[in-house]
Design a protein around this motif. Structure first.
Motif, PDB file in Angstrom:
ATOM      1  N   LEU A  33       0.856  -1.190   0.000  1.00  0.00           N
ATOM      2  CA  LEU A  33       0.000   0.000   0.000  1.00  0.00           C
ATOM      3  C   LEU A  33       0.890   1.238   0.000  1.00  0.00           C
ATOM      4  O   LEU A  33       1.892   1.278   0.724  1.00  0.00           O
ATOM      5  N   VAL A  34       0.506   2.217  -0.776  1.00  0.00           N
ATOM      6  CA  VAL A  34       1.247   3.476  -0.801  1.00  0.00           C
ATOM      7  C   VAL A  34       0.249   4.598  -0.518  1.00  0.00           C
ATOM      8  O   VAL A  34      -0.785   4.695  -1.177  1.00  0.00           O
ATOM      9  N   LEU A  52       3.584  10.733  -8.305  1.00  0.00           N
ATOM     10  CA  LEU A  52       3.917   9.654  -7.372  1.00  0.00           C
ATOM     11  C   LEU A  52       4.045   8.321  -8.118  1.00  0.00           C
ATOM     12  O   LEU A  52       4.982   7.550  -7.889  1.00  0.00           O
ATOM     13  N   ILE A  53       3.121   8.092  -9.019  1.00  0.00           N
ATOM     14  CA  ILE A  53       3.167   6.826  -9.769  1.00  0.00           C
ATOM     15  C   ILE A  53       4.454   6.748 -10.591  1.00  0.00           C
ATOM     16  O   ILE A  53       5.103   5.710 -10.662  1.00  0.00           O
ATOM     17  N   ILE A  74       7.095   5.826  -8.210  1.00  0.00           N
ATOM     18  CA  ILE A  74       6.993   4.403  -7.849  1.00  0.00           C
ATOM     19  C   ILE A  74       7.561   3.547  -8.969  1.00  0.00           C
ATOM     20  O   ILE A  74       8.292   2.591  -8.749  1.00  0.00           O
ATOM     21  N   ARG A  75       7.223   3.910 -10.185  1.00  0.00           N
ATOM     22  CA  ARG A  75       7.713   3.146 -11.332  1.00  0.00           C
ATOM     23  C   ARG A  75       9.226   3.209 -11.476  1.00  0.00           C
ATOM     24  O   ARG A  75       9.846   2.324 -12.052  1.00  0.00           O
ATOM     25  N   SER A  76       9.793   4.285 -10.978  1.00  0.00           N
ATOM     26  CA  SER A  76      11.254   4.368 -11.057  1.00  0.00           C
ATOM     27  C   SER A  76      11.897   3.392 -10.075  1.00  0.00           C
ATOM     28  O   SER A  76      13.060   3.043 -10.200  1.00  0.00           O
ATOM     29  N   HIS A 109      -2.982   5.592 -14.517  1.00  0.00           N
ATOM     30  CA  HIS A 109      -2.586   6.637 -15.451  1.00  0.00           C
ATOM     31  C   HIS A 109      -1.096   6.870 -15.380  1.00  0.00           C
ATOM     32  O   HIS A 109      -0.625   7.970 -15.202  1.00  0.00           O
ATOM     33  N   ASP A 110      -0.400   5.793 -15.473  1.00  0.00           N
ATOM     34  CA  ASP A 110       1.047   5.888 -15.378  1.00  0.00           C
ATOM     35  C   ASP A 110       1.602   6.006 -16.794  1.00  0.00           C
ATOM     36  O   ASP A 110       1.888   5.027 -17.441  1.00  0.00           O
TER      37      ASP A 110
END
Ligand SMILES: Nc1nc2c(ncn2[C@@H]2O[C@H](COP(=O)(O)OP(=O)(O)OP(=O)(O)O)[C@@H](O)[C@H]2O)c(=O)[nH]1
Length: 467
Positions: A220-221, A268-269, A272-274, A329-330
């Motif tokens: 969870l974020v 933020l997404i 996170i993806r990084s 929506h990344d």
């Protein structure tokens, strides 16, 4: 060493020189040595932790954590002394377990409650780990009435450190006394837990490994506060738990999206993806996700790794939008190709911007966490077993602390099957998968997630193993 030839199976780096037929027999090589569990339900091949300069393996030790495999590069010679072992995979009827993690207040209990009250027909045993709390909160108790078979509190410390032994005992007890009475175990960690040691418990402890399989790590974020925790500068050697929790996830839930605007969520997404581009990601409020998204995900099953790796590869290959589902929506694009069909994507160091920002304004002696990133390598060709053995063995020997997760799908010379593997630090599972199709390009795909990853070095090392 006698037990070694009996128990050690081999995989990718172990390195399996597959006999032409049948597919179920492989020849063991030296390191990292992988062995097949002796037990009926063993589904996967395991490694043991790396310990440099130890050149023998002792499988007789009673403490599984003390098992070590040969890792000195100098010893990496092929082993051809009749240590063929069967790699046929028996049906896996172990109880699946899901780890729910996420920083303090991110919504773990809320998600757990959602799972427990939803209509999924699964009987769930819950292990709840809370720091210093004496009881489960009211909503969870309400959920218990709604169908959880068992809720057990671990409240005298954090699962990832002091109470790991308790976790082992608790799972063993659940399995002993209640086997057949529940279908799934859900473990909620404290908000400050580093998931790595908890994950490793599932592989390193026979008591657990033989009865329970890790299904996945759900993180969870908190959409509102995550940036703050991700930015947190830790002392040298101290992990940033918020980063680790994202890095180890199979499923990421960006929760509390009601508290922030779209631009914040999007950035933020991206962040996170990084850190972790392999995990599926959803955004939500109050932990409301489909239960299929969090239970039965097979995040640690080799069979499923393949699709994860393929997804990763296709994102890279086609520069596609990174939509995991309709609400995500990344909008990342991945266009890094080179002309030899070898692709390495190194994601931005998550702390780079901050570090530069600080340095622009004042000098200080903080040491920024070097950050966690992911590197994907996609390339066609077949691997030379011995070279790959040497390369990955040495890499893990030197870097297993920094390499949090690895997943891969490999083409090995002389092997008609695809080779699928996954690893967490030095714990590694792998096995031959289905046959390569007649017209299927033999494309290798590996994803690393970890600290201080050097994409160029990894690419170079990997390419050097190709024939
Ligand atoms: N506004 C808002 N509040 C939420 C959401 N999800 C959870 N909360 C609230 O956030 C608070 C923390 O949620 P919990 O589920 O207890 O979080 P946790 O991760 O279990 O917290 P710790 O156990 O302390 O680590 C609770 O008051 C929840 O009701 C959400 O999507 N939006």
């Amino acid at each position: 060493m006698a037990s070694m030839s009996m128990d050690i199976a081999t995989t990718f780096i172990g390195l399996a020189k597959l006999q032409t037929t049948p597919r179920s027999r492989v020849r063991a090589s030296v390191f990292p040595l992988l062995w097949r569990s002796k037990f009926r339900n063993s589904h996967s091949l395991r490694t043991i932790s790396i310990q440099p300069r130890i050149v023998s393996i002792d499988l007789s030790k009673s403490n599984p954590f003390s098992r070590r495999f040969t890792a000195a590069a100098a010893t990496a010679t092929p082993q051809t002394d009749g240590s063929d072992v069967s790699t046929k995979i028996p049906p896996d009827d172990r109880v699946p377990a899901t780890i729910i993690t996420g920083f303090l207040g991110s919504g773990k209990t809320t998600l757990l409650n959602h799972i427990l009250t939803a209509d999924h027909g699964k009987r769930i045993a819950v292990i709840e780990n809370e720091y210093g709390e004496v009881d489960i909160d009211g909503s969870l108790v309400a959920a218990k009435a709604a169908g959880a078979e068992d809720i057990v509190m671990l409240n005298n410390g954090c699962l990832c450190c002091t109470v790991r032994g308790d976790l082992v005992r608790m799972i063993a007890e659940l399995v002993d006394k209640k086997k057949g009475k529940f279908d799934h175990i859900v473990i909620e960690t404290t908000g400050l837990a580093n998931p790595a040691p908890i994950i490793q418990t599932f592989y390193a402890e026979d008591q657990i490994f033989n009865e329970v399989k890790l299904d996945g790590v759900v993180t969870l974020v908190d959409a509102k506060h995550a940036d703050f925790h991700l930015d947190d500068v830790k002392a040298k050697g101290v992990v940033n738990e918020a980063v680790e929790q994202i890095a180890y996830a199979d499923r990421i839930i960006v929760n509390k999206t009601d508290l922030v605007g779209e631009p914040n969520i999007a950035s933020l997404i991206q962040r996170i993806r990084s850190i972790n581009r392999m995990a599926h990601l959803k955004r939500t409020q109050f932990g409301k996700v489909d239960l299929d998204y969090v239970l039965g995900i097979g995040g640690f099953d080799l069979e499923r790794i393949e699709s994860a790796v393929n997804t990763e590869g296709s994102k890279e290959d086609h520069g596609s939008h990174d939509h995991d589902h309709e609400h995500e929506h990344d909008h990342e694009h991945h266009h890094l190709h080179d002309h030899k069909h070898v692709m390495v994507q190194r994601n931005l160091n998550v702390f780079t911007t901050n570090a530069e920002h600080h340095d622009d304004h004042h000098s200080h002696d903080h040491i920024h966490d070097p950050g966690v990133s992911s590197v994907s390598i996609v390339c066609e060709g077949s691997l030379d077993l011995e070279k790959a053995n040497m390369w990955l063995g040495t890499l893990l020997l030197e870097r297993s602390d920094d390499i949090y997760r690895m997943k891969g799908l490999l083409s090995v010379e002389g092997m008609n099957e695809r080779f699928v593997f996954q690893g967490v630090h030095d714990i590694f599972q792998g096995s031959p998968d289905r046959l390569w199709g007649p017209d299927e390009p033999r494309t290798n795909k590996i994803v690393f997630i970890g600290k201080n990853l050097n994409a160029q070095e990894l690419e170079k090392g990997f390419k050097a193993c190709l024939l």
